[in-house]
Write an enzyme that holds these catalytic residues in place. Structure first.
Site, mmCIF file in Angstrom:
data_model
loop_
_atom_site.group_PDB
_atom_site.id
_atom_site.type_symbol
_atom_site.label_atom_id
_atom_site.label_comp_id
_atom_site.label_asym_id
_atom_site.label_seq_id
_atom_site.Cartn_x
_atom_site.Cartn_y
_atom_site.Cartn_z
ATOM 1 N N LYS A 13 0.871 -1.176 0.000
ATOM 2 C CA LYS A 13 0.000 0.000 0.000
ATOM 3 C C LYS A 13 0.909 1.226 0.000
ATOM 4 O O LYS A 13 1.932 1.256 0.685
ATOM 5 C CB LYS A 13 -0.858 -0.011 1.266
ATOM 6 C CG LYS A 13 -1.686 1.263 1.503
ATOM 7 C CD LYS A 13 -2.876 1.304 0.560
ATOM 8 C CE LYS A 13 -3.793 2.486 0.899
ATOM 9 N NZ LYS A 13 -4.597 2.210 2.105
ATOM 10 N N SER A 63 0.781 5.844 -0.548
ATOM 11 C CA SER A 63 0.043 7.062 -0.836
ATOM 12 C C SER A 63 0.217 7.375 -2.320
ATOM 13 O O SER A 63 1.304 7.205 -2.879
ATOM 14 C CB SER A 63 0.587 8.234 -0.020
ATOM 15 O OG SER A 63 0.446 8.022 1.355
ATOM 16 N N THR A 121 -0.361 11.695 0.045
ATOM 17 C CA THR A 121 -1.369 12.428 -0.712
ATOM 18 C C THR A 121 -1.845 13.638 0.082
ATOM 19 O O THR A 121 -2.148 14.687 -0.488
ATOM 20 C CB THR A 121 -2.558 11.509 -1.044
ATOM 21 O OG1 THR A 121 -2.065 10.307 -1.641
ATOM 22 C CG2 THR A 121 -3.529 12.183 -1.999
ATOM 23 N N ALA A 122 -1.913 13.497 1.417
ATOM 24 C CA ALA A 122 -2.327 14.624 2.259
ATOM 25 C C ALA A 122 -1.417 15.829 2.048
ATOM 26 O O ALA A 122 -1.885 16.967 1.956
ATOM 27 C CB ALA A 122 -2.318 14.193 3.728
ATOM 28 N N HIS A 181 -7.302 9.539 8.175
ATOM 29 C CA HIS A 181 -7.757 8.312 8.838
ATOM 30 C C HIS A 181 -8.795 8.594 9.919
ATOM 31 O O HIS A 181 -9.654 9.458 9.757
ATOM 32 C CB HIS A 181 -6.556 7.538 9.400
ATOM 33 C CG HIS A 181 -5.561 7.107 8.359
ATOM 34 N ND1 HIS A 181 -5.930 6.718 7.090
ATOM 35 C CD2 HIS A 181 -4.208 7.005 8.401
ATOM 36 C CE1 HIS A 181 -4.851 6.393 6.399
ATOM 37 N NE2 HIS A 181 -3.794 6.565 7.165
#
Length: 270
Positions: A55, A57, A109-110, A148
């Site tokens: 996983k 981002s 991504t944030a 989250h």
């Protein structure tokens, strides 16, 4: 046949991968060496090429494409799912450029979405996502970007929302928000990569077919998270895009890659 696999201990990831990891579905002779880490650690590992499947981002995707290819299943995209910028008290958005801002990881991504909204903001402090709220509350920073489960709990701690960065992205692009995806190391036989993708999709289909039951795998890794928050987490981040990106999802990722190139060229997202 065994592959190293990394994802976060957050409910959306453990919900998706539970059936695969715990062999509630037929894994067709494939086993996995599991690594549960926060997404920024996984981003760093992907840049180093440490895992076979991971996983990540989407913010780090451009940097790992030489070594990995993106799978169609298992990711997190959607509308209304973006990070929030929060603080202890209201702050005018025109003042954000002068604030100290906690960001949940440099290659996330944030961070990319924050940089799109506030390209002139430079006083950034990068940290694990779970430490952002405490940094804001302690006064170590003026505001912070939360992701989250913190999206559901920040108000309980007396914090206020300044802007929804996901809504900003949606207004700017008209596309769903690409948060995180699953990548597989290049060089695998194409049929094998497709099999891994199909197994991830089958694992999620199994989870959906038993929902709202929460697997013990989800509960055991959610730490002290309230069960309602676990379900909110899953309901927000796991959806049809997690089964398959579709044309809308692929378009959104293309827009994100273009945004990355533009911000990076301007030395805004580094």
């Amino acid at each position: 046949m065994k592959f190293s696999l990394g994802f976060s201990p957050c409910p959306n990831d453990t919900f998706i991968f539970d059936a695969l990891i715990n062999k509630k579905i037929d894994t067709e002779g494939i086993d996995f060496d599991l690594h549960l880490e926060d997404v920024e650690t996984l981003n760093q590992w992907a840049m180093q090429g440490r895992l076979d499947i991971s996983k990540i981002s989407y913010g780090v995707l451009p940097l790992v494409l030489p070594q990995y290819e993106l799978l169609d299943a298992g990711g997190a995209l959607g509308k209304g799912v973006g990070p929030l910028l929060i603080s202890r008290r209201p702050i005018p958005l025109t003042a954000i450029n002068d604030c100290r801002i906690a960001i949940p990881g440099q290659r996330t991504t944030a961070h990319l979405l924050f940089s799109l909204a506030f390209p002139e903001a430079r006083k950034k402090e990068f940290m694990v996502f779970s430490g952002v709220e405490d940094a804001v509350l302690s006064g170590a920073v003026d505001c912070g970007v939360i992701i989250h489960e913190n999206r559901f709990t920040y108000q309980q701690r007396g914090l206020v929302k300044l802007i929804d960065l996901g809504e900003f992205w949606e207004r700017e692009t008209g596309a769903p928000i690409p948060l995180g995806g699953i990548v597989v190391r290049k060089g695998l036989d194409a049929g094998l990569a497709q099999k891994i993708n199909d197994l991830i999709r089958k694992s999620l289909e199994y989870a959906f077919s038993h929902y709202p039951q929460l697997p013990e795998f989800v509960r055991s890794h959610a730490q002290e998270m309230d069960e309602q928050v676990m379900r909110q987490h899953i309901d927000l981040y796991v959806n049809d895009y997690s089964l398959t990106l579709g044309e809308d999802g692929k378009k959104a990722i293309g827009i994100l890659l273009q945004t990355y190139e533009r911000l990076h060229a301007g030395a805004i997202f580094l």
